[in-house]
Design an enzyme around this catalytic site. Structure first.
Site, short mmCIF file in Angstrom:
data_model
loop_
_atom_site.label_atom_id
_atom_site.label_comp_id
_atom_site.label_asym_id
_atom_site.label_seq_id
_atom_site.Cartn_x
_atom_site.Cartn_y
_atom_site.Cartn_z
N ARG A 90 3.99 -91.20 28.68
CA ARG A 90 3.11 -90.86 29.78
C ARG A 90 3.44 -92.25 31.01
NH1 ARG A 90 -3.52 -90.46 30.13
NH2 ARG A 90 -3.74 -90.29 32.18
N ASN A 144 -1.76 -80.72 28.00
CA ASN A 144 -1.16 -80.61 29.37
C ASN A 144 0.37 -80.45 29.43
OD1 ASN A 144 -3.43 -80.62 31.19
ND2 ASN A 144 -3.78 -82.68 30.72
N CYS A 164 -9.60 -76.35 30.42
CA CYS A 164 -9.39 -77.59 31.16
C CYS A 164 -10.77 -78.13 31.37
CB CYS A 164 -8.79 -77.30 32.55
SG CYS A 164 -8.79 -78.65 33.50
N HIS A 194 -5.36 -77.24 37.33
CA HIS A 194 -4.90 -78.46 38.18
C HIS A 194 -4.73 -78.03 39.38
CE1 HIS A 194 -4.67 -81.49 34.47
NE2 HIS A 194 -5.72 -80.95 34.56
N TYR A 244 -7.19 -83.08 41.66
CA TYR A 244 -5.86 -82.91 41.73
C TYR A 244 -5.26 -82.43 42.94
CZ TYR A 244 -5.85 -83.66 36.74
OH TYR A 244 -6.14 -84.23 35.45
#
Length: 421
Positions: A90, A144, A164, A194, A244
């Site tokens: 990440r 995700n 989500c 998102h 987002y």
């Protein structure tokens, strides 16, 4: 019933455990299996999970294991919350795209593509093992990028629904601002994972009066502050975008911020170290306050509600989920995965009718859907050219020079996770 959580060693799992314990009348779990290859983390999380159950008087059995096949054997539902490559991957997703002046984020843009390429093959392998163990089991995907991962699962014929927490988070926020119970707030929530907008906020039910104009008039400043978007933009949209959308509506501003502060991945990694130290305390028998900063607010409530509805329990019949479009949004393919309110039951999730979508939103949805199609192709078949095509199609990249650079960076940083690289 038996539930299995893949990625059960996550520091976030105690939030999920707390929800299972509190909402046991909605979802009566008799056996909960936490499976994770990280034995040290799993021991700490599993110990706290058992203490939470005991504190709240839940007599269900909690099992921890690194044996995936044993974990999913006989499971009625399997929840996926895994992170291939961990926080280290990440951290890379959030940093190397910045070298090209593009947003570095773990679920969208170039970083989101990298995560999809690492994740889809692993999830599909897990899903096949679930199907062999129990073909009637439901897979609830919280991993995700949810839209791409859920699309991969559904295309492969798995009984899967994506989940989500954006919708439930906004529902709770709006309820607080309006001074009503969350159950009385129903959202006209439309888009892709998102990439969503609240085009109406209804009180009392799906057909209730739309109070979004009142919400924006009376509380627009608070809503805008939570999204880190200017209040006049919300007024001009007449809708509430998810947070987002800031990556799209304020891309260059976000890139400037990301270049001057620690990454979210670094913050979460430090938080996880602190949480694991807390979990090691045998006196701790409730989720610590610090966990609220970890992200994923209200996921436990949403996960319980969805699992209960799928398994014939007391879950809400209408929930915001990720599932096949099936003509709901006529400007998208039937096999696109959209995030909208749906009727949820033992046969799965069926999207409810959606009002005509403003071209301002529909155009971006169509663009990102095309990217997701190319991203899934790259995840399934590999190849540098497929990665390049997906990046070139993404509206946060879009230029061939950037797409070339980002392709090289993506492959270089993810070679150990890409079988074809």
């Amino acid at each position: 019933m038996k539930l299995t959580v893949v990625g059960g060693g996550s520091t976030y799992t105690p939030e999920l455990i707390d929800g299972f314990a509190r909402l046991r009348d909605t979802l009566p779990v008799r056996e909960l299996v936490l499976v994770d290859p990280a034995a040290d983390r799993l021991d700490l999380v599993g110990g706290l999970a058992r203490r939470i159950f005991a504190r709240q008087g839940h007599d269900g059995r909690i099992v921890t294991t690194s044996d995936l096949d044993a974990a999913v054997d006989g499971a009625d539902a399997v929840l996926l919350q895994l992170r291939v490559g961990g926080q280290a991957a990440r951290q890379q997703d959030e940093t190397w795209p910045l070298e090209c002046g593009c947003v570095g984020q773990e679920t969208t843009g170039a970083g989101g593509l990298a995560k999809a390429l690492r994740t889809v093959p692993v999830v599909l392998d897990i899903a096949e093992r679930v199907r062999r163990a129990n073909p009637d089991a439901w897979i609830i995907d919280f991993t995700n990028p949810v839209g791409i991962v859920t699309r991969a699962l559904l295309r492969a014929g798995h009984r899967a629904v994506g989940l989500c927490n954006v919708a439930i988070g906004l529902q709770r926020k709006f309820a607080g601002l309006l001074g009503v119970a969350p159950a009385d707030v129903h959202l006209d929530h439309v888009g892709l994972n998102h990439l969503t907008w609240e085009t109406a906020v209804r009180l009392g039910g799906p057909e209730g009066a739309d109070v979004l104009p009142r919400l924006l008039a009376e509380h627009g400043d608070a809503v805008a502050a939570g999204l880190r978007l200017p209040r006049p933009l919300l007024d001009r949209l007449g809708a509430v975008p998810s947070y987002y959308l800031r990556y799209y509506y304020a891309h260059d501003e976000v890139v400037g911020e990301l270049r001057t502060k620690p990454s979210r991945a670094a913050e979460v990694a430090e938080m996880e170290r602190q949480l694991l130290r807390m979990y090691a305390d045998p006196a701790l028998d409730e989720k610590p306050a610090l966990l609220a900063e970890r992200g994923g607010a209200y996921y436990s409530e949403a996960a319980v509600d969805l699992a209960a509805a799928l398994l014939g329990g007391a879950g809400s019949p209408y929930q915001v989920v990720n599932t096949f479009n099936r003509g709901t949004l006529p400007f998208l393919p039937d096999d696109a995965v959209i995030e909208v309110p749906a009727a949820v039951g033992g046969k799965g999730a069926a999207p409810l009718p959606v009002a005509d979508v403003d071209p301002l939103y529909a155009g971006l949805m169509a663009n990102v859907t095309a990217y997701e199609d190319l991203a899934l192709d790259a995840a399934l078949r590999g190849g540098r050219d497929r990665v390049f095509r997906a990046l070139l199609a993404h509206p946060l990249v879009g230029q061939y020079g950037y797409a070339e650079q980002l392709t090289d960076l993506l492959v270089a940083h993810n070679r150990e996770h890409l079988a074809w690289a």
